[in-house]
Motif scaffolding. Structure first.
Motif, short mmCIF file in Angstrom:
data_model
loop_
_atom_site.label_atom_id
_atom_site.label_comp_id
_atom_site.label_asym_id
_atom_site.label_seq_id
_atom_site.Cartn_x
_atom_site.Cartn_y
_atom_site.Cartn_z
N ARG A 49 -60.55 -2.12 13.99
CA ARG A 49 -60.33 -3.13 15.03
C ARG A 49 -61.63 -3.79 15.48
O ARG A 49 -61.63 -4.91 15.94
N ARG A 50 -62.73 -3.05 15.34
CA ARG A 50 -64.02 -3.55 15.80
C ARG A 50 -65.09 -2.96 14.91
O ARG A 50 -65.00 -1.79 14.52
N THR A 107 -64.65 -8.36 16.12
CA THR A 107 -63.41 -7.70 16.48
C THR A 107 -62.25 -8.44 15.85
O THR A 107 -62.34 -9.62 15.54
#
Length: 116
Positions: free
Chosen positions: A91-92, A115
């Motif tokens: 996700r990041r 992100t």
């Protein structure tokens, strides 16, 4: 849901990186990637199939720097971040590169955060 941070830290590679005449030869670059990985549920088994296998990041970085010279650390960081985000569970990502030997008294680096 379970969230983990998977870290590849201090990977030293010899690569062509830079715009200056003295940087045409490969130089030592240190790469770190920190990935926030989200799983749909808490982990149930102690098995690699349950989690992100960071081998793909290491292998991808090694292949990338072996095949392609980069002019800018920013471009290198962006390429590594894209590699990490190829896994949908990431996700990041925070990627840092450091030219370890460019100056006798300092290291020079760049960092990017992406992100999903």
């Amino acid at each position: 849901m379970a969230e983990f941070t998977t870290i590849l830290d201090g990977l030293e590679v010899m690569m062509r990186l830079g715009i200056h005449p003295h940087e045409v030869a490969p130089q030592r670059v240190v790469v770190s990637a920190e990935m926030t990985v989200v799983y749909p549920a808490p982990l149930g088994e102690d098995a690699i199939d349950e989690v992100l296998d960071y081998d793909f990041v290491r292998a991808g970085i090694l292949a990338m720097v072996a095949d392609r010279p980069f002019a800018l650390q920013e471009t290198l960081c962006e390429a590594i971040a894209t590699l990490c985000l190829a896994d949908e569970r990431v996700r990041r990502v925070r990627v840092r590169t450091v030219k370890a030997d460019v100056y006798p008294d300092a290291r020079v680096g760049c960092e990017i955060v992406r992100t999903r």
